[in-house]
Design a protein around this motif. Structure first.
Motif: not given
Length: 788
Positions: A742-761
């Motif tokens: 189990m994990s809980a990352a210290k940082e993540g996207p504000f919302r997964w619905s608008i997240f893009k893995a290209d670093g623009t968010i």
């Protein structure tokens, strides 16, 4: 001679009796009570991994043998998915084969299949013409819902005006137009969809909902609006000859209201077993109870786990009803609890039990605080029933348990808790662990369970090198597993066949063919720029390469079929062209029959395209399920799957990443566009109000009916969602056999619905799920350090 026959018969009965005793002794405590059932109502509350399906199959086989059941006096086993029905049926047949008795005397069906069977045998009573009716699964954007909304607005201008004005309104025209759009396209369709499903599945007619609205005290009178929308929905459905799944059950119940017909069905049924009873609705319970009752005696066994009720916030299922049935049976000493489970190692069991108890304790503390605010000293007795979990803990099996490898030894710490720097670091840790585990134990399997499909896509994209570099399969189970993509693929090819000179339609068709591995990957933009040159090249165009020739051959075959085949044969032809197999072909057949039925007397390609577009845009078309769930649990495979979809499955190693408070349990949220109505949503308020009325009917009949106001109903709806999210986490945790990561990352996207893995968010700091820090405090040895 007669004496010899009697001796042989007595010997056979004696042998069978011995085998039945041996079968019963092979069951665990709790399971044995099911095997010893002698009639009447019984509730079985089973923990995850307790062998519920196995014990149900054994008990069914014992019952068939003991009471010599046959097709005219048979056992009915009801479940909720085709795959579950197929699995239970196979297990019962296997047990009957071992007992050397005929594999008859029972029937396994989905609940809707059973209802359809009853309704279709008596169309004059059910008022359902299944030869011409079309079964739909409407969404808020379906044209039936949209039409119902428009008709309601025309007939109720005053109520619509009250909604338009909301909390406050200055009359500004631009704002009026905005609110009109929000009400017509978002608020009212969602309210209609929610209240229709909740009311209909509870056996409430539009008139009954209207009666309930008189008990409500809110400015909008949401239940009155819902009753009107529900009434218009029913009218539109009848005009189009559409039915939904609840209509099947209502039709079956209408049939059974006829005393003579009901007795005819009851005489053929010895008893009813219901599996996954925690997911049942009041309407479904009424149907199986009616079938199980004979001469005021009800032979009904309901098996489920209230702690695995994870569908109540998006279906009419409500764990309250099965819990209530369990308490009823407990009062008559007819409740059996299957608490022993051999699936997981000891530390995983301890972690799951700890989460269950901690969440319940937090619920009681919060409830007590609320009561103190109201100047009350204690929690009301009724409030105690609303805790998220039934007080039922998992226990390991005994040492002599027959299950192979029961409660296996853990791998590593068994429970491993991580706080990665961010979501990318999370993927790195998961990748490293999977390679380590499956390289060492290629006969084992693993799964990554996610809360949202977008998280699954992110993980699949970042783990795509595992098959090539490490020979570890990666199987992403997307949303398409339930709601079939076949209508989209068929539509795409039909659009091209209808308008082959459209560059967009040609490109889309080529992409589908490439996706199905029928043509090689190539530059489809170049091919589709000039469709005529690609499809029918002139002698002046140079000979293309082999991949282009293959693509052209497929496309020309499609166009030739359009000329040579009747329109009604095109969909089956496309199924063969795309090389669908098994369940896919069955889904194509279901799709073809559905469209043919809807377009009786007006079948054409253009009309088919219209129906397919409507189906894709506003309906959830369910494909035929595979009978086997083996594809999810193959050895040397990591399966990426949602927590909801994982129910009923298990893996050696289970990874639960992205455990953040804003996702699990989440927080109340009202869309900004609809906040003019208040700090609540009409759909969720209506759900809570309907459930309050139905709960009163089932549980609190002696007290007076109270419909909560919108603010209280909104609070109840949020508590319902929060409780279900914790049960969902519990289900996910109990999928693991040897390792729970189990994990809980210290940082993540504000919302997964608008997240893009290209670093623009950009990523932002995230708060862990409330359970996570409590687990780290309770299991300090499971808090893991990492080197990178």
């Amino acid at each position: 001679m007669e004496t010899n026959i009697n001796l042989t018969s007595n010997s056979s009965l004696s042998t069978l009796s011995i085998k039945l005793d041996q079968l019963r002794e092979s069951l665990r405590p709790g399971q044995q009570q099911l095997g010893s059932w002698e009639g009447g109502k019984m509730a079985i509350s089973a923990v995850p991994g307790a062998g519920k399906s196995h014990s149900l199959a054994v008990a069914a086989a014992m019952m068939i043998a003991r009471y010599q059941l046959h097709p005219r006096n048979q056992l009915i086993i009801v479940t909720y998915t085709r795959s579950a029905a197929a699995g239970i049926k196979a297990k019962i047949k296997e047990r009957l084969k071992d007992l050397k008795i005929p594999q008859t005397g029972f029937m396994v069906q989905t609940l809707h299949g059973l209802a359809l069977n009853i309704a279709s045998r008596h169309p004059d009573l059910s008022q359902l013409n299944l030869d011409t009716s079309t079964v739909i699964i409407p969404t808020p954007s379906h044209r039936v819902i949209r039409t119902a909304v428009e008709k309601w607005i025309i007939r109720n201008p005053r109520r619509y005006q009250i909604l338009l004005e909301g909390g406050e309104f200055d009359g500004e025209e631009t704002e009026r137009l905005r609110r009109q759009s929000v009400l017509r396209t978002e608020v009212l369709p969602k309210l209609a969809h929610t209240i229709i499903r909740e009311a209909k599945s509870s056996g409430l007619t539009p008139g009954k909902v209207w009666e309930l609205s008189h008990y409500a005290q809110d400015n909008y009178n949401i239940l009155a609006i819902g009753a009107g929308l529900y009434e218009q929905y029913q009218t539109v459905m009848r005009s189009l000859d559409f039915i939904d799944y609840d209509d099947m059950i209502l039709g079956a119940l209408t049939v059974l209201n006829n005393l003579q017909v009901r007795q005819l069905w009851q005489q053929q049924i010895f008893a009813v077993f219901e599996d996954e009873a925690q997911d049942s609705s009041p309407l479904q319970e009424r149907l199986i109870s009616a079938l199980a009752t004979k001469e005021n005696h009800c032979n009904l066994i309901r098996v489920g786990d209230p702690n695995q009720a994870i569908n109540s916030t998006f279906t009419p299922a409500d764990t309250v009803y099965f819990n209530w049935f369990c308490e009823q049976c407990k009062d008559h000493n007819k409740l059996a609890e299957m608490t022993q489970a051999g699936r997981s190692s000891q530390i995983i069991i301890e972690a799951a039990n700890f989460v269950l108890k901690w969440v319940n304790e937090q619920w009681k503390i919060e409830a007590k605080k609320q009561q103190e605010k109201l100047l009350k000293s204690d929690v009301d007795e009724e409030k105690k029933e609303i805790i998220p979990f039934r007080l039922q803990t998992i226990e390991p099996v005994s040492k002599n348990d027959p299950q192979p490898d029961a409660n296996p030894d853990c791998v590593g710490e068994g429970l491993e808790l991580y706080r990665p720097d961010d979501i990318y670091h999370t993927v790195d840790l998961i990748r490293q662990k999977i390679i380590e585990l499956l390289t060492k134990n290629p006969h084992h399997n693993a799964a990554i369970l996610v809360r949202e499909n977008r998280q699954g896509r992110f993980l699949a994209e970042n783990l795509k090198e595992l098959p090539k570099k490490h020979n570890i399969r990666v199987y992403e189970v997307g949303e398409s597993e339930r709601f079939s993509q076949i209508p989209y693929e068929i539509l795409t090819l039909l659009q091209f066949m209808d308008r082959p000179h459209s560059p967009d339609y040609l490109k889309n068709a080529l992409e589908i063919l490439e996706k199905r591995d029928l043509i090689p990957s190539q530059d489809f933009n170049a091919l589709s720029t000039y469709p005529e040159n690609f499809l029918y090249p002139s002698p002046l165009i140079s000979e293309p390469k082999k991949p282009v020739l293959e693509a052209r051959r497929y496309c020309c075959n499609l166009l030739q079929a359009k000329l040579e085949l009747p329109d009604y044969q095109l969909i089956p032809f496309l199924g063969m062209t795309l090389k669908y197999t098994g369940a896919e072909l069955a889904t194509v057949q279901k799709l073809s029959e559905r469209i043919t039925q809807e377009l009786i007397g007006k079948f054409s390609v253009k009309n088919v395209l219209t129906v397919l577009r409507e189906m894709i845009n506003s309906e959830q078309f369910e494909g035929i399920e595979e009978d086997s769930e083996e594809r999810y649990t193959r050895a040397n495979q990591v399966t990426i799957i949602t927590m909801h979809k994982s129910k009923g499955l298990d893996w050696d190693y289970v990874f639960l990443p992205f455990l953040h408070e804003d996702v699990l349990p989440g927080s109340p949220w009202v869309p900004t566009s609809a906040q003019f109505l208040g700090k609540f949503t009409l759909a969720e308020v209506s759900r809570a109000q309907i459930r309050a009325a139905v709960h009163h009917q089932y549980i609190n009949r002696e007290s007076s009916l109270t419909i909560p106001n919108p603010e209280d109903a909104w609070e109840e709806a949020q508590q319902l969602k929060k409780a279900e999210e914790y049960r969902l986490l519990y289900v996910a945790m109990t999928r693991a056999k040897r390792l729970l990561w189990m994990s809980a990352a210290k940082e993540g996207p504000f919302r997964w619905s608008i997240f893009k893995a290209d670093g623009t968010i950009n990523l932002q700091p995230k708060i862990p799920c409330p359970v996570f820090p409590i687990l780290t405090a309770q299991f300090p040895n499971s808090v893991m350090e990492y080197l990178f």
